[in-house]
Write a protein that holds these residues in place. Structure first.
Motif, PDB file in Angstrom:
ATOM      1  N   PHE A   6       0.802  -1.222   0.000  1.00 47.35           N
ATOM      2  CA  PHE A   6       0.000   0.000   0.000  1.00 47.35           C
ATOM      3  C   PHE A   6       0.838   1.277   0.000  1.00 47.35           C
ATOM      4  O   PHE A   6       0.283   2.371  -0.106  1.00 47.35           O
ATOM      5  CB  PHE A   6      -0.949   0.008   1.199  1.00 47.35           C
ATOM      6  CG  PHE A   6      -1.925  -1.134   1.196  1.00 47.35           C
ATOM      7  CD1 PHE A   6      -2.702  -1.415   0.087  1.00 47.35           C
ATOM      8  CD2 PHE A   6      -2.064  -1.939   2.310  1.00 47.35           C
ATOM      9  CE1 PHE A   6      -3.592  -2.471   0.078  1.00 47.35           C
ATOM     10  CE2 PHE A   6      -2.957  -2.995   2.325  1.00 47.35           C
ATOM     11  CZ  PHE A   6      -3.731  -3.263   1.202  1.00 47.35           C
ATOM     12  N   ALA A   7       2.137   1.147   0.106  1.00 45.15           N
ATOM     13  CA  ALA A   7       3.018   2.326   0.157  1.00 45.15           C
ATOM     14  C   ALA A   7       2.845   3.163  -1.108  1.00 45.15           C
ATOM     15  O   ALA A   7       2.873   2.655  -2.228  1.00 45.15           O
ATOM     16  CB  ALA A   7       4.470   1.893   0.312  1.00 45.15           C
ATOM     17  N   GLY A   8       2.619   4.452  -0.898  1.00 46.72           N
ATOM     18  CA  GLY A   8       2.498   5.388  -2.013  1.00 46.72           C
ATOM     19  C   GLY A   8       1.185   5.337  -2.764  1.00 46.72           C
ATOM     20  O   GLY A   8       1.014   6.032  -3.764  1.00 46.72           O
ATOM     21  N   LYS A   9       0.229   4.544  -2.300  1.00 43.38           N
ATOM     22  CA  LYS A   9      -1.058   4.422  -2.986  1.00 43.38           C
ATOM     23  C   LYS A   9      -2.134   5.224  -2.252  1.00 43.38           C
ATOM     24  O   LYS A   9      -2.112   5.349  -1.036  1.00 43.38           O
ATOM     25  CB  LYS A   9      -1.476   2.955  -3.079  1.00 43.38           C
ATOM     26  CG  LYS A   9      -0.508   2.154  -3.929  1.00 43.38           C
ATOM     27  CD  LYS A   9      -1.097   0.842  -4.330  1.00 43.38           C
ATOM     28  CE  LYS A   9      -0.127   0.207  -5.316  1.00 43.38           C
ATOM     29  NZ  LYS A   9      -0.376  -1.187  -5.510  1.00 43.38           N
ATOM     30  N   SER A  10      -3.079   5.726  -3.022  1.00 39.11           N
ATOM     31  CA  SER A  10      -4.201   6.466  -2.443  1.00 39.11           C
ATOM     32  C   SER A  10      -5.140   5.506  -1.716  1.00 39.11           C
ATOM     33  O   SER A  10      -5.105   4.286  -1.945  1.00 39.11           O
ATOM     34  CB  SER A  10      -4.974   7.188  -3.546  1.00 39.11           C
ATOM     35  OG  SER A  10      -5.658   6.244  -4.357  1.00 39.11           O
ATOM     36  N   SER A  11      -5.984   6.064  -0.889  1.00 40.02           N
ATOM     37  CA  SER A  11      -6.977   5.257  -0.174  1.00 40.02           C
ATOM     38  C   SER A  11      -7.865   4.510  -1.168  1.00 40.02           C
ATOM     39  O   SER A  11      -8.146   3.318  -0.991  1.00 40.02           O
ATOM     40  CB  SER A  11      -7.821   6.154   0.728  1.00 40.02           C
ATOM     41  OG  SER A  11      -8.798   5.401   1.399  1.00 40.02           O
ATOM     42  N   LEU A  12      -8.288   5.176  -2.231  1.00 39.92           N
ATOM     43  CA  LEU A  12      -9.139   4.550  -3.234  1.00 39.92           C
ATOM     44  C   LEU A  12      -8.420   3.380  -3.903  1.00 39.92           C
ATOM     45  O   LEU A  12      -8.986   2.299  -4.080  1.00 39.92           O
ATOM     46  CB  LEU A  12      -9.576   5.573  -4.287  1.00 39.92           C
ATOM     47  CG  LEU A  12     -10.466   5.042  -5.405  1.00 39.92           C
ATOM     48  CD1 LEU A  12     -11.754   4.445  -4.849  1.00 39.92           C
ATOM     49  CD2 LEU A  12     -10.761   6.147  -6.394  1.00 39.92           C
ATOM     50  N   SER A  13      -7.167   3.559  -4.243  1.00 38.79           N
ATOM     51  CA  SER A  13      -6.384   2.496  -4.861  1.00 38.79           C
ATOM     52  C   SER A  13      -6.223   1.308  -3.910  1.00 38.79           C
ATOM     53  O   SER A  13      -6.309   0.148  -4.325  1.00 38.79           O
ATOM     54  CB  SER A  13      -5.013   3.031  -5.262  1.00 38.79           C
ATOM     55  OG  SER A  13      -4.207   2.008  -5.790  1.00 38.79           O
ATOM     56  N   ARG A  14      -6.007   1.584  -2.643  1.00 37.74           N
ATOM     57  CA  ARG A  14      -5.874   0.523  -1.645  1.00 37.74           C
ATOM     58  C   ARG A  14      -7.166  -0.276  -1.552  1.00 37.74           C
ATOM     59  O   ARG A  14      -7.161  -1.506  -1.529  1.00 37.74           O
ATOM     60  CB  ARG A  14      -5.518   1.111  -0.283  1.00 37.74           C
ATOM     61  CG  ARG A  14      -4.143   1.743  -0.266  1.00 37.74           C
ATOM     62  CD  ARG A  14      -3.878   2.487   1.016  1.00 37.74           C
ATOM     63  NE  ARG A  14      -2.605   3.204   0.926  1.00 37.74           N
ATOM     64  CZ  ARG A  14      -1.962   3.702   1.956  1.00 37.74           C
ATOM     65  NH1 ARG A  14      -2.455   3.580   3.179  1.00 37.74           N
ATOM     66  NH2 ARG A  14      -0.821   4.333   1.779  1.00 37.74           N
ATOM     67  N   HIS A  15      -8.293   0.421  -1.495  1.00 42.23           N
ATOM     68  CA  HIS A  15      -9.590  -0.251  -1.394  1.00 42.23           C
ATOM     69  C   HIS A  15      -9.850  -1.099  -2.632  1.00 42.23           C
ATOM     70  O   HIS A  15     -10.302  -2.243  -2.519  1.00 42.23           O
ATOM     71  CB  HIS A  15     -10.699   0.764  -1.180  1.00 42.23           C
ATOM     72  CG  HIS A  15     -10.742   1.300   0.217  1.00 42.23           C
ATOM     73  ND1 HIS A  15     -11.923   1.547   0.879  1.00 42.23           N
ATOM     74  CD2 HIS A  15      -9.756   1.639   1.074  1.00 42.23           C
ATOM     75  CE1 HIS A  15     -11.653   2.009   2.099  1.00 42.23           C
ATOM     76  NE2 HIS A  15     -10.351   2.077   2.225  1.00 42.23           N
ATOM     77  N   ARG A  16      -9.563  -0.546  -3.794  1.00 37.27           N
ATOM     78  CA  ARG A  16      -9.771  -1.295  -5.034  1.00 37.27           C
ATOM     79  C   ARG A  16      -8.932  -2.567  -5.055  1.00 37.27           C
ATOM     80  O   ARG A  16      -9.376  -3.609  -5.522  1.00 37.27           O
ATOM     81  CB  ARG A  16      -9.452  -0.428  -6.246  1.00 37.27           C
ATOM     82  CG  ARG A  16     -10.525   0.590  -6.531  1.00 37.27           C
ATOM     83  CD  ARG A  16     -10.180   1.429  -7.727  1.00 37.27           C
ATOM     84  NE  ARG A  16     -11.274   2.318  -8.070  1.00 37.27           N
ATOM     85  CZ  ARG A  16     -11.160   3.375  -8.854  1.00 37.27           C
ATOM     86  NH1 ARG A  16      -9.986   3.678  -9.406  1.00 37.27           N
ATOM     87  NH2 ARG A  16     -12.197   4.128  -9.106  1.00 37.27           N
TER      88      ARG A  16
END
Length: 95
Positions: free
Chosen positions: A57-67
């Motif tokens: 999850f490093a460097g990823k947005s919350s939306l990207s993490r959820h997806r």
């Protein structure tokens, strides 16, 4: 709708997330009892919460993490899970 027992669902969710993210911290809770009688609970799918810490999850947005969590759970999102609360972070991030 899946006929999986709730404990089996928890194990499958945990296994999918461990395989996809190799987390340093993972907590999966079945919160379905909090939603008894809720329209979404009538179809047998459950309500879950996930707390996961992974380098992925490093460097990823919350939306990207959820997806990416939804993608890791794949078909379970339509057959076993009605609602999923996600707290996803990278190591060192406050939660």
């Amino acid at each position: 709708m899946s006929s999986q027992a709730p404990n089996s669902r928890l194990a499958r969710i945990r296994e999918a997330l461990e395989a996809a993210f190799v987390p340093t911290h993972l907590v999966v809770n079945d919160d379905s009892h909090l939603h008894a009688g809720h329209a979404g609970a009538r179809d047998g799918r459950g309500h879950y919460s996930v707390e996961i810490v992974s380098e992925a999850f490093a460097g990823k947005s919350s939306l990207s993490r959820h997806r990416s969590v939804y993608a890791a759970l794949g078909e379970m999102m339509t057959t076993d899970i009605h609602a999923l609360q996600i707290h996803a972070r990278a190591p060192g991030e406050s939660g």
